[in-house]
Design an enzyme around this catalytic site. Structure first.
Site, PDB file in Angstrom:
ATOM      1  N   GLY A  47       0.819  -1.206   0.000  1.00  0.00           N
ATOM      2  CA  GLY A  47       0.000   0.000   0.000  1.00  0.00           C
ATOM      3  C   GLY A  47       0.852   1.255   0.000  1.00  0.00           C
ATOM      4  O   GLY A  47       0.353   2.360  -0.182  1.00  0.00           O
ATOM      5  N   GLU A 292       8.692   4.699   7.433  1.00  0.00           N
ATOM      6  CA  GLU A 292       8.495   4.575   8.878  1.00  0.00           C
ATOM      7  C   GLU A 292       8.721   5.879   9.639  1.00  0.00           C
ATOM      8  O   GLU A 292       8.049   6.147  10.625  1.00  0.00           O
ATOM      9  CB  GLU A 292       9.477   3.537   9.426  1.00  0.00           C
ATOM     10  CG  GLU A 292       9.193   2.154   8.948  1.00  0.00           C
ATOM     11  CD  GLU A 292      10.298   1.198   9.379  1.00  0.00           C
ATOM     12  OE1 GLU A 292      10.034   0.007   9.405  1.00  0.00           O
ATOM     13  OE2 GLU A 292      11.408   1.648   9.687  1.00  0.00           O
TER      14      GLU A 292
END
Ligand code: FES
Ligand code: FES
Lengths: 355, 162
Positions: A47, A292
């Site tokens: 995604g 992240e």
């Protein structure tokens, strides 16, 4: 009831990739008879947009349009090896592997085109629209479709390429502990504004404003998508998510999405982001990893903003209303204990300040 | 297990099925009819991924018995692309980068469609309210809210020029 506002900031330096026993990723490219290029990977798009960005990198290197590139991911049994899409390594590692593979495939492509056009391969270039032409005389050109057909049926060549990017294993130097576990580093800074309700301890995040230095944003809209999604996750970690919210008894913990708290669409702050580009020498077209890290700086920024608003330093996550309220009460009860913290002396750690 | 006949309208077409008594609409859509646009997230009514539109209102297909749909009109994501073109909501989600993993997207789009069918000029708060039963773990919701507002605007424009 009083609502107090505060502002806090935090920044992050984030390594692209990580290093356990070395950090490699491979890519294989081949042209079909119709002149499409298949990039075979075992890397996974979950995604984050890997397929889109990899297609861009391959198309740019080959000089074709992205519609002519098919990214085939997902089979780790049969695909070329990839360490995985984690540690913000996908764009950088797999992108570099694709550039290497695409360069090899392109050289075969140009060699075959050179034979067909009876010119030197060094004089050829792709036009980005499905043709190969002679530099300086664009009327002399051949469609990539025809090059692919000729390669298969006339010249017996595979238009293909192999690529790998390896960040070798790095051992720490025993003396200093110094090592090179990652490649380039991305950087970011977030400023959070909060409003704290001193009666309920509830924190509302009013805005999260961030600046990201990402090397180069290969797909700026997707970079922004990562940043906003990550800021939400940071907000969620900072104030909401926990499997053991208030009670000492595990049985009182959340059992489903109704009880496991996360910010909903009504709890959003104003997001605003700036993307700064400073291309990394080792990145594909200068790109670093931006994944992240987007959840990182919002968390300490929010914690700092709460401190700024009410003088309460909460050092465990999530910062629940209960913890804020306990902090406010402790502050009222024993201001002495908190005085040094109130001074907001950034040179002092909280521990040092308590002594 | 007892089979029960159910007649309902699915995406504008008459549908006749034998379903297991007590089975959910979600199971009928995915396992019997192969309509995988409707996602199965939690199977317990807490994530919104399985949202479909039943007689105009958004419903959780994991909590809806298939046999209760007799005589009703059900719209799933597949029903939005009847003529092959993307629905303005799908277009706006795509252009507004409002999907990442895409698992919440069908439920979001149907919750939004049901809102826009009832209220063509929703405020930002109306949109937030309409999707507050749908969880997204990827996007931070902001792009989704913006995409729905964009689609609403486009649909109003299309209506005006029609
Ligand atoms: S699957 Fe129905 S609400 Fe989650
Ligand atoms: S896009 Fe992944 S859950 Fe919404």
């Amino acid at each position: 009831m009083t609502k107090k506002r505060g502002r806090g900031m935090a920044s992050v330096n984030y390594p692209t990739g990580m290093n356990l026993g070395g950090d490699p990723s491979q890519a294989l490219i081949h042209a079909t008879t119709t002149g499409s290029f298949i990039v075979t990977l075992s890397s996974v798009d979950l995604g984050q947009g890997l397929k889109t960005v990899m297609a861009q990198i391959c198309a740019e290197t080959l000089g074709v349009s992205t519609e002519n590139v098919i990214i085939d991911t997902a089979d780790t049994d049969t695909g070329p090896h990839c360490m995985g899409t984690f540690a913000s390594r996908g764009t950088h590692r797999i992108g570099n592997a694709i550039i290497m593979a695409a360069k090899e495939a392109k050289s075969v492509l140009l060699e075959v085109a050179a034979e067909e056009l009876e010119v030197d391969a060094g004089d050829l270039e792709t036009d980005g629209a499905g043709n190969i032409r002679v530099k300086g005389s664009p009327q002399k050109s051949i469609a990539i479709l025809n090059v692919a057909l000729a390669a298969h049926f006339k010249h017996g060549r595979t238009i293909s390429g192999r690529g790998i990017f390896l960040q070798p294993r790095s051992y720490p130097e025993p003396e200093t502990g110094k090592m090179t576990p990652a490649t380039c580093y991305a950087h970011a800074c977030t400023v959070a504004e909060v409003e704290v309700d001193t009666e309920t301890g509830e924190v509302q995040v009013l805005s999260l404003k961030s600046a990201y230095e990402v090397g180069r944003a290969l797909n700026p809209r997707m970079v922004e998508q990562q940043i906003i999604g990550g800021a939400w996750m940071g907000l969620s970690h900072a104030l909401y998510e926990t499997t053991e919210p208030y009670y000492p008894n595990r049985a009182h913990g959340p059992t489903d999405f109704n009880q496991y708290l996360m910010p909903g669409p009504g709890d959003l702050p104003e997001f605003s982001n700036v993307i700064i580009e400073r291309p990394a020498g080792d990145g594909p077209f200068g790109a670093k990893g931006v994944g992240e890290m987007t959840a990182n700086s919002p968390i300490p920024a929010i914690a700092n903003a709460i401190f700024d608003a009410v003088g309460v330093r909460v050092d465990s996550l999530p910062i629940t209303p209960e913890k804020v309220l306990r902090g406010i009460q402790a502050l009222a009860h024993d201001p002495e204990k908190w005085t040094p913290v109130f001074r907001k002396d950034h040179a002092q750690t909280e521990d040092a300040a308590r002594h | 297990m007892t089979k029960v006949p159910v007649q309902f309208t699915l995406n504008g077409r008459e549908q006749n099925e034998f379903v297991d008594s007590g089975s959910t609409l979600l199971a009928a859509l995915r396992d019997k009819l192969g309509l995988y646009g409707t996602k199965a997230g939690c199977h317990q009514g807490t994530c919104g991924a399985c949202t479909v539109i039943i007689d105009g209102s958004p419903q959780l297909s994991c909590l809806t018995l298939a046999e209760r749909c007799a005589g009703k009109s059900v719209t799933t994501l597949e029903g939005l692309t009847g003529n092959g073109a993307l629905h303005p909501l799908q277009q706006a989600f795509m252009e507004g980068f409002a999907a990442q993993c895409g698992f919440c997207t069908p439920g979001m789009i149907l919750a939004a469609k049901s809102l826009l069918d009832r209220n063509p000029s929703p405020s930002r708060d109306d949109v937030i309210d309409a999707i507050s039963g749908n969880i997204c773990r990827c996007t931070g919701y902001d792009p989704i809210i913006n995409a729905i507002l964009t689609a609403a605007e486009q649909l109003r424009g299309a209506r005006k020029s029609a």
